[in-house]
Design an enzyme around this catalytic site. Structure first.
Site, PDB file in Angstrom:
ATOM      1  N   GLN A  87       4.428   8.261  -3.834  1.00  0.00           N
ATOM      2  CA  GLN A  87       5.278   7.291  -4.515  1.00  0.00           C
ATOM      3  C   GLN A  87       5.906   7.904  -5.763  1.00  0.00           C
ATOM      4  O   GLN A  87       5.236   8.474  -6.613  1.00  0.00           O
ATOM      5  CB  GLN A  87       4.447   6.053  -4.900  1.00  0.00           C
ATOM      6  CG  GLN A  87       5.259   4.914  -5.480  1.00  0.00           C
ATOM      7  CD  GLN A  87       6.225   4.312  -4.466  1.00  0.00           C
ATOM      8  OE1 GLN A  87       5.872   4.076  -3.317  1.00  0.00           O
ATOM      9  NE2 GLN A  87       7.445   4.043  -4.902  1.00  0.00           N
ATOM     10  N   LYS A 134       3.591  -1.668   1.125  1.00  0.00           N
ATOM     11  CA  LYS A 134       3.655  -0.775   2.277  1.00  0.00           C
ATOM     12  C   LYS A 134       2.356  -0.803   3.077  1.00  0.00           C
ATOM     13  O   LYS A 134       2.370  -0.778   4.318  1.00  0.00           O
ATOM     14  CB  LYS A 134       3.990   0.644   1.811  1.00  0.00           C
ATOM     15  CG  LYS A 134       5.412   0.765   1.281  1.00  0.00           C
ATOM     16  CD  LYS A 134       5.655   2.051   0.515  1.00  0.00           C
ATOM     17  CE  LYS A 134       7.053   2.069  -0.090  1.00  0.00           C
ATOM     18  NZ  LYS A 134       7.295   3.229  -0.962  1.00  0.00           N
ATOM     19  N   ASP A 180       9.545   9.986   4.638  1.00  0.00           N
ATOM     20  CA  ASP A 180      10.651   9.625   3.749  1.00  0.00           C
ATOM     21  C   ASP A 180      11.907  10.417   4.091  1.00  0.00           C
ATOM     22  O   ASP A 180      13.015  10.019   3.733  1.00  0.00           O
ATOM     23  CB  ASP A 180      10.270   9.895   2.293  1.00  0.00           C
ATOM     24  CG  ASP A 180       9.701   8.669   1.582  1.00  0.00           C
ATOM     25  OD1 ASP A 180       9.956   7.547   2.046  1.00  0.00           O
ATOM     26  OD2 ASP A 180       9.009   8.840   0.565  1.00  0.00           O
TER      27      ASP A 180
END
Length: 297
Positions: A96, A52, A119
């Site tokens: 994460q 990422k 997200d």
């Protein structure tokens, strides 16, 4: 002949299309900034955050990574989140998953500022999505929609069956495909581990989406002739390779490809789209926070 849907190609095109919006924001002093937070030293998670951060560098997004000791008290992680919430240079961030067992991931999500929740998992953002006014579409479901669009798959009036009811993929994707929109208007069936006669339901689908996390669960006998099959699963299975494993999907590719008209591979299908949509959401977050309209693909 079955068409293989190339997620790498679609993701690359989308990233290129984001370049103009990123530069517009940068020229106005609001270059998008994305932070990743990792608590612990899980090797797979480290790989994901590295990818990422590399994506950010390649498209011109300012990337930042924060490590938190896996044995630390949850309050130490929450302090990091509070600092990121207040940082004007960070427009979006994610923690994460998985986090260590002594940390409640649901509480982690609630502590992320909704406007920076790229997200799309914060309860406020989930509510907006269900109401049909999404601030951020979760990355994997949105990526699936973009793959269908790029492959000229018409969802309006289609029978879509989703195998899997996770908060990350199954539930938000079902909501998105149900909505009255150009990339929605489908008739959606959601199946899961307690579904009776699963194969009977999957065979009826015009579009079958597997997102259950069980390697090879969907085989050719469970797919109707000419169906479009989207495999969201990414599973590590033991294999005689240099790494000792290989990545496979929830779909038995060889048998399903004999019946499907279009199918995504694993790897190289949905995975690249998930990462691309994270960049998309970061750019959108920067646009919203800066009050600068940009054209998004």
């Amino acid at each position: 002949m079955t068409e293989i849907i190339d997620g790498n190609a679609v993701a690359s095109e989308l990233r290129d299309e984001l370049a103009g919006a990123i530069e517009t924001l940068a020229d106005a002093g609001a270059r998008p900034g994305l932070a990743t937070v990792l608590m612990g030293d899980d090797p797979a998670s480290q790989t994901y955050v590295n990818m990422k951060q590399r994506d950010c560098e390649e498209v011109g997004i300012d990337g930042r990574h924060v490590d938190v000791d896996g044995d630390a008290d949850p309050e130490e992680l929450y302090d990091v989140l509070e600092a990121l919430n207040a940082d004007p240079e960070i427009h979006g961030y994610l923690v994460q998953d998985p986090v260590p067992d002594h940390v409640d991931y649901r509480e982690v999500i609630r502590r992320i500022a909704p406007r920076k929740d790229v997200d799309g998992f914060h309860p406020e953002n989930v509510g907006l999505l269900v109401a049909g006014d999404a601030r951020f579409r979760p990355c994997t479901p949105h990526g699936v929609q973009k793959l269908l669009e790029a492959s000229d798959v018409e969802t309006e009036g289609a029978d879509v069956t989703i195998v899997g009811r996770s908060r990350i993929v199954g539930k938000p994707l079902a909501n998105l495909l149900l909505q009255k929109a150009d990339d929605g208007n489908a008739t959606v069936t959601v199946c899961h581990s307690r579904t009776d006669e699963l194969a009977e339901k999957t065979r009826r689908a015009d579009v079958l989406i597997a997102a259950v996390g069980v390697p090879g669960l969907i085989d050719g006998s469970m797919v109707g002739e000419g169906a479009i099959v989207i495999d969201v699963g990414i599973n590590r299975v033991d294999a005689d390779t240099e790494k000792g494993y290989e990545l496979v999907g929830d779909v038995d590719f060889e048998s399903v490809a004999e019946r499907a008209s279009k199918i995504t591979p694993v790897p190289g299908g949905v995975g690249p789209m998930t990462r691309a949509m994270l960049l998309y959401n970061t750019v959108k977050a920067a646009s919203l926070q800066a009050g600068i309209d940009v054209e998004l693909p």
